[in-house]
Write a protein that holds these residues in place. Structure first.
Motif, mmCIF file in Angstrom:
data_model
loop_
_atom_site.group_PDB
_atom_site.id
_atom_site.type_symbol
_atom_site.label_atom_id
_atom_site.label_comp_id
_atom_site.label_asym_id
_atom_site.label_seq_id
_atom_site.Cartn_x
_atom_site.Cartn_y
_atom_site.Cartn_z
ATOM 1 N N ARG A 114 0.689 -1.639 -0.029
ATOM 2 C CA ARG A 114 0.085 0.064 -0.137
ATOM 3 C C ARG A 114 1.234 1.449 0.216
ATOM 4 O O ARG A 114 0.283 2.167 -0.540
ATOM 5 N N ALA A 117 2.551 2.024 -3.286
ATOM 6 C CA ALA A 117 1.572 2.197 -4.159
ATOM 7 C C ALA A 117 1.108 3.902 -4.119
ATOM 8 O O ALA A 117 0.461 3.809 -5.132
ATOM 9 N N SER A 168 2.946 -4.874 -8.849
ATOM 10 C CA SER A 168 2.265 -3.379 -10.128
ATOM 11 C C SER A 168 2.671 -2.182 -9.668
ATOM 12 O O SER A 168 2.412 -0.776 -10.584
ATOM 13 N N VAL A 169 3.625 -1.880 -9.248
ATOM 14 C CA VAL A 169 3.819 0.089 -8.933
ATOM 15 C C VAL A 169 4.518 0.511 -10.318
ATOM 16 O O VAL A 169 4.544 1.366 -10.158
ATOM 17 N N ARG A 172 1.972 1.552 -12.272
ATOM 18 C CA ARG A 172 0.601 3.218 -12.088
ATOM 19 C C ARG A 172 1.208 4.098 -13.621
ATOM 20 O O ARG A 172 2.444 4.136 -13.658
#
Length: 292
Positions: A114, A117, A168-169, A172
């Motif tokens: 989190r 992100a 997933s970073v 982005r």
């Protein structure tokens, strides 16, 4: 026929598949799974379907349906998609796929993911091995399977899923600024064998060529530097706040005090200055790949 449907046909509906068990020590995660399970049961009962009938409709066994509804099993994305369609939920069940994917991660990894992100800038020095954000799935799996005391297969699968999920970073928008410094030794240890090492080196090259990424190698020829023996990680956020951690400072605990963060940033800046430049580093990794 899907994997899950094939599993049902062979008497294995996926209930024993590693990586989807609920961690009893993760109270917040277990509460989320239990809540989704209750909603699934409510939708099923409202549709007038028995558990076995519902399971047959979506290609899963009755036992797995009860486990999911009872909060004892994390539902796979396919389970939620099929349940949503079979029960006419209009997306109200499928929408939980993201939460269920996150719950598979250990709590401390969820918290880290989190933060990553939210970060607009991530700076990392990894002194012993390839940093988690840069690892291939195979590399991560071998490392987790080598832990002692040994992890259960379920813990291994959850750990691999967590590390891969953090990637997933790199996807982005807007893209964060990412800076990595890796010790040369981490590029040469054949974790998982030579073929796995080649895949890992190629992964580093692919990431290092991204426009928002700076990847540097600290050569073994550098006799000493401020990061020997301890990793450093600093995350900066859009509101101007930041958090950092290093095993060699402040007892390894996360810090957000500006004075403490400046110490970590000073050390990281000196490490970057002593490492090969990003261009030199990519050429070096290509050389190691060619030798492997």
């Amino acid at each position: 026929m899907s994997v899950d449907e094939a599993g049902t046909a062979h008497g294995n509906d996926g209930a024993d598949e590693p990586g989807w068990e609920v961690d009893p020590d993760d109270e917040s995660g277990a509460a989320v799974v239990a809540s989704v399970g209750r909603q699934l049961k409510a939708w099923r009962e409202a549709a007038g379907m028995r558990a076995g009938e519902f399971g047959a409709a979506i290609g899963y066994g009755e036992d797995l349906v009860y486990k999911v509804e009872g909060g004892r099993r994390i539902p796979r994305p396919e389970f939620l998609d099929k349940a949503d369609k079979a029960l006419g939920a209009g997306g109200k069940l499928a929408m939980f796929k993201k939460e269920m994917a996150e719950v598979r991660y250990p709590k401390k990894v969820r918290d880290l993911a989190r933060m990553e992100a939210r970060a607009v800038e991530i700076s990392v020095f990894s002194c012993h091995g390839v940093h988690g954000l840069l690892q291939t799935e195979e590399h991560a799996r071998v490392l987790l399977e080598a832990r002692q005391p040994a992890y259960s297969q379920d813990e291994v699968e959850r750990g691999v899923s967590a590390r891969i999920g953090r990637r997933s970073v790199f996807e982005r928008e807007p893209a964060p600024t990412l800076s990595f410094v890796q010790e040369e030794a981490s590029l040469r240890r054949p974790i998982g064998g030579r073929a796995a090492l080649r895949n890992q080196l190629q992964r580093l090259l692919d990431v290092g060529r991204l426009r928002n990424v700076s990847l540097q190698v600290m050569p073994l020829s550098c006799e000493t530097h401020p990061g020997i023996g301890s990793d450093i990680e600093v995350l900066k956020f859009g509101d101007g706040s930041a958090v950092g951690r290093s095993g060699g400072a402040f007892n390894g605990r996360p810090v957000s005090d500006p004075k403490q963060l400046r110490i970590l940033e000073l050390r990281y800046g000196m490490i970057r200055a002593q490492a090969l430049t990003p261009r030199e580093s990519l050429a070096f990794i290509e050389q190691v790949l060619g030798e492997t």
